[in-house]
Write a protein that holds these residues in place. Structure first.
Motif, short mmCIF file in Angstrom:
data_model
loop_
_atom_site.label_atom_id
_atom_site.label_comp_id
_atom_site.label_asym_id
_atom_site.label_seq_id
_atom_site.Cartn_x
_atom_site.Cartn_y
_atom_site.Cartn_z
N ASN A 2 18.98 36.97 88.10
CA ASN A 2 18.67 37.15 86.70
C ASN A 2 17.71 36.06 86.23
O ASN A 2 17.57 35.01 86.84
CB ASN A 2 19.95 37.11 85.86
CG ASN A 2 20.86 38.27 86.20
OD1 ASN A 2 20.38 39.35 86.52
ND2 ASN A 2 22.16 38.05 86.14
N GLY A 3 17.06 36.29 85.09
CA GLY A 3 16.22 35.28 84.47
C GLY A 3 14.75 35.55 84.58
O GLY A 3 13.97 34.97 83.84
N PRO A 27 17.84 28.47 88.27
CA PRO A 27 17.22 27.65 87.21
C PRO A 27 17.32 26.17 87.55
O PRO A 27 18.29 25.72 88.16
CB PRO A 27 18.05 27.99 85.97
CG PRO A 27 19.37 28.46 86.51
CD PRO A 27 19.09 29.11 87.81
N LEU A 28 16.29 25.42 87.18
CA LEU A 28 16.27 23.98 87.39
C LEU A 28 16.31 23.27 86.04
O LEU A 28 15.81 23.78 85.04
CB LEU A 28 15.00 23.57 88.15
CG LEU A 28 14.82 24.14 89.56
CD1 LEU A 28 13.43 23.79 90.09
CD2 LEU A 28 15.88 23.60 90.49
N LYS A 29 16.89 22.09 86.02
CA LYS A 29 16.94 21.32 84.78
C LYS A 29 15.82 20.29 84.77
O LYS A 29 15.17 20.03 85.78
CB LYS A 29 18.29 20.60 84.65
CG LYS A 29 18.62 19.64 85.79
CD LYS A 29 20.01 19.06 85.61
CE LYS A 29 20.38 18.12 86.77
NZ LYS A 29 21.74 17.56 86.60
N GLY A 30 15.57 19.72 83.59
CA GLY A 30 14.62 18.63 83.49
C GLY A 30 13.41 18.89 82.63
O GLY A 30 12.69 17.96 82.30
N LEU A 36 12.28 26.31 84.18
CA LEU A 36 11.91 26.06 85.58
C LEU A 36 12.85 26.84 86.49
O LEU A 36 14.06 26.89 86.26
CB LEU A 36 12.02 24.56 85.90
CG LEU A 36 11.00 23.61 85.28
CD1 LEU A 36 11.34 22.17 85.64
CD2 LEU A 36 9.60 23.95 85.74
N PHE A 37 12.28 27.43 87.53
CA PHE A 37 13.08 28.19 88.49
C PHE A 37 12.70 27.79 89.91
O PHE A 37 11.51 27.70 90.24
CB PHE A 37 12.84 29.70 88.33
CG PHE A 37 13.20 30.24 86.97
CD1 PHE A 37 14.49 30.67 86.70
CD2 PHE A 37 12.25 30.32 85.97
CE1 PHE A 37 14.82 31.18 85.45
CE2 PHE A 37 12.57 30.83 84.72
CZ PHE A 37 13.86 31.25 84.46
N HIS A 50 10.18 27.80 99.74
CA HIS A 50 10.77 27.49 98.44
C HIS A 50 9.65 27.11 97.47
O HIS A 50 8.82 26.24 97.77
CB HIS A 50 11.77 26.34 98.56
CG HIS A 50 12.89 26.64 99.51
ND1 HIS A 50 14.03 27.31 99.14
CD2 HIS A 50 13.02 26.37 100.84
CE1 HIS A 50 14.83 27.44 100.18
NE2 HIS A 50 14.24 26.88 101.22
N VAL A 51 9.63 27.77 96.33
CA VAL A 51 8.60 27.52 95.33
C VAL A 51 9.26 27.25 93.98
O VAL A 51 10.45 27.52 93.78
CB VAL A 51 7.62 28.71 95.22
CG1 VAL A 51 6.93 28.95 96.56
CG2 VAL A 51 8.34 29.97 94.75
N VAL A 52 8.46 26.72 93.06
CA VAL A 52 8.93 26.47 91.70
C VAL A 52 8.02 27.20 90.73
O VAL A 52 6.79 27.12 90.82
CB VAL A 52 8.94 24.96 91.38
CG1 VAL A 52 9.20 24.73 89.89
CG2 VAL A 52 10.00 24.25 92.21
#
Length: 308
Positions: A2-3, A27-30, A36-37, A50-52
């Motif tokens: 999701n997201g 999801p990533l914090k900061g 950010l994912f 792995h990507v952001v």
């Protein structure tokens, strides 16, 4: 998963081989201005990447026009930083006008490591932080789309009503109004501080958030990091970081308190508030009252340097 909308996922996959598929999204914090994912992409049975993804979908935090500018500048900064081997993410793709999802998008590789605001050995941590910044500054880039500018014009600065030392701020404001020293610009991060540095153990694995990369003076990065260190830990840690940076930069850097002061003016607020990144990464003891006291103490330390 999701997201993210399906058309965003399709947009991401266009940068990978035809049979690649997204297997996870976290999801990533900061970030205070965007979502950010971390996205894992399976290329084959034996290969995953792995990507952001940065999606500027927080209109209350940043106007779309500014987000478009940030996406463009970060893409350019990532390309340059990667070419300079600055331990930065690799740029993959951008949709700066938000044609895919309605929000500007930036896709980049994910670096290993994590933010660490609780180092086991603070001195070694500070020295590695200084070495990392020194490495970024080992360039003589003269051509870049963005150049340093001050966030607050000195004529618009007011003595903070919350300060217990207004006379100190008066001296700092006078310095801020002086003509900028002449210097040979280099490529700088412009937002270098502990929340934008990743670690594995006691080793730095990379530096993220290059949205403000530009040509400027090395002291701008040094000063911004010193302010953050003074707020998270104290003036002694900020001063030790400066000692390490001067040591490792050698004759490539000449300290001038002017740049520390400019960096402080850039973050000066009428009503100081605790940066959410400090709290998200575990420094929950920093209250508004502690922050105000530390800002004053840091201002006094710069005042003392001016008076030396």
């Amino acid at each position: 998963m999701n997201g993210l909308m399906n058309n965003v996922k399709d947009w991401i996959l266009q940068f990978f081989p035809q049979n690649a598929r997204i297997v996870s999204i976290y999801p990533l914090k900061g970030s205070t201005t965007a979502s950010l994912f971390e996205i894992t992409i399976e290329i084959s049975d034996k290969q995953k990447e792995h990507v952001v993804l940065r999606q500027y979908d927080k209109p209350d935090a940043v106007e779309k026009s500014k987000a478009i500018s940030w996406v463009e500048n970060e893409a350019n900064s990532l390309i340059v930083a990667y070419s300079l081997r600055c331990s930065s993410p690799k740029f993959i793709g951008k949709d700066k006008y938000g044609e895919v999802s309605g929000y500007p998008l930036l896709l980049m590789s994910k670096l290993p490591g994590k933010v660490d605001l609780h180092p086991i050995t603070i001195t070694a941590w500070l020295e590695n932080l200084a070495i990392t910044l020194k490495d970024i500054h080992q360039n003589r880039l003269k051509d870049f789309s963005s150049k340093h500018f001050r966030y607050h014009h000195p004529d618009n600065l007011n003595i903070p009503v919350w300060s217990s030392h207004p006379e100190v701020w008066g001296v700092l404001f006078q310095l801020a109004k002086q003509q900028e020293p002449m210097y040979d610009p280099i490529f700088i991060h412009r937002d270098f501080h502990p929340v934008n540095v990743l670690w594995q153990g006691e080793e730095v694995t990379g530096v993220v958030d290059w949205a403000n990369g530009c040509l400027g003076h090395a002291g701008i990065d040094v000063g911004h990091c010193r302010w953050n260190l003074a707020m998270i830990y104290g003036v002694d840690e900020a001063d030790l970081f400066l000692e390490y940076y001067i040591k490792h930069a050698e004759n490539r850097f000449s300290y001038d308190v002017y740049w520390d002061n400019v960096s402080l003016m850039d973050v000066l607020m009428d009503q100081p508030s605790v940066y959410p990144g400090w709290t998200e990464f575990g420094r929950k003891e920093i209250t508004k009252e502690i922050l105000i006291d530390r800002i004053d103490q840091y201002a006094i330390s710069l005042y003392n340097r001016i008076k030396q």
